[in-house]
Design a protein around this motif. Structure first.
Motif, mmCIF file in Angstrom:
data_model
loop_
_atom_site.group_PDB
_atom_site.id
_atom_site.type_symbol
_atom_site.label_atom_id
_atom_site.label_comp_id
_atom_site.label_asym_id
_atom_site.label_seq_id
_atom_site.Cartn_x
_atom_site.Cartn_y
_atom_site.Cartn_z
ATOM 1 N N TYR A 21 71.111 73.236 59.691
ATOM 2 C CA TYR A 21 71.069 71.780 59.826
ATOM 3 C C TYR A 21 69.784 71.205 59.233
ATOM 4 O O TYR A 21 68.689 71.634 59.565
ATOM 5 C CB TYR A 21 71.149 71.385 61.301
ATOM 6 C CG TYR A 21 72.363 71.956 61.998
ATOM 7 C CD1 TYR A 21 73.620 71.412 61.781
ATOM 8 C CD2 TYR A 21 72.246 73.035 62.855
ATOM 9 C CE1 TYR A 21 74.739 71.935 62.408
ATOM 10 C CE2 TYR A 21 73.358 73.566 63.486
ATOM 11 C CZ TYR A 21 74.594 73.008 63.250
ATOM 12 O OH TYR A 21 75.698 73.545 63.863
ATOM 13 N N ASP A 22 69.943 70.206 58.357
ATOM 14 C CA ASP A 22 68.811 69.434 57.840
ATOM 15 C C ASP A 22 68.610 68.255 58.781
ATOM 16 O O ASP A 22 69.472 67.387 58.895
ATOM 17 C CB ASP A 22 69.099 68.913 56.428
ATOM 18 C CG ASP A 22 69.051 70.002 55.382
ATOM 19 O OD1 ASP A 22 68.251 70.945 55.550
ATOM 20 O OD2 ASP A 22 69.789 69.902 54.388
ATOM 21 N N VAL A 23 67.468 68.222 59.471
ATOM 22 C CA VAL A 23 67.205 67.210 60.489
ATOM 23 C C VAL A 23 66.645 65.948 59.844
ATOM 24 O O VAL A 23 65.646 65.988 59.137
ATOM 25 C CB VAL A 23 66.232 67.752 61.555
ATOM 26 C CG1 VAL A 23 65.879 66.678 62.559
ATOM 27 C CG2 VAL A 23 66.832 68.968 62.247
ATOM 28 N N GLU A 24 67.316 64.824 60.120
ATOM 29 C CA GLU A 24 66.913 63.532 59.562
ATOM 30 C C GLU A 24 65.924 62.810 60.476
ATOM 31 O O GLU A 24 64.908 62.304 60.022
ATOM 32 C CB GLU A 24 68.146 62.668 59.351
ATOM 33 C CG GLU A 24 67.866 61.345 58.704
ATOM 34 C CD GLU A 24 69.129 60.539 58.475
ATOM 35 O OE1 GLU A 24 69.032 59.298 58.523
ATOM 36 O OE2 GLU A 24 70.192 61.130 58.264
ATOM 37 N N ARG A 25 66.248 62.737 61.788
ATOM 38 C CA ARG A 25 65.359 62.023 62.709
ATOM 39 C C ARG A 25 65.633 62.438 64.148
ATOM 40 O O ARG A 25 66.668 63.019 64.456
ATOM 41 C CB ARG A 25 65.521 60.518 62.565
ATOM 42 C CG ARG A 25 66.884 59.996 62.977
ATOM 43 C CD ARG A 25 66.993 58.482 62.732
ATOM 44 N NE ARG A 25 68.311 58.004 63.039
ATOM 45 C CZ ARG A 25 68.662 57.480 64.223
ATOM 46 N NH1 ARG A 25 67.791 57.374 65.191
ATOM 47 N NH2 ARG A 25 69.892 57.066 64.430
#
Length: 50
Positions: A21-25
């Motif tokens: 998972y690429d975490v945005e915020r």
């Protein structure tokens, strides 16, 4: 505190990475954990990760 859970980001606009998972915020945090808005790189869709 929550940022310490993340690996280095694979994209400059992201906070970091947890597994696939690429975490945005950060969405929220509390006594039971933290919730991030992220992007699932295998399913190609946005997700919430707790």
């Amino acid at each position: 505190m929550a940022e310490s859970l993340l690996s280095d980001a694979s994209h400059p606009e992201m906070m970091g990475r947890i597994g696939r998972y690429d975490v945005e915020r950060l969405i929220g945090s509390g006594g039971m954990g933290v919730v991030f808005k992220a992007y699932d790189t295998e399913l190609n869709r946005p997700v919430a990760v707790k």
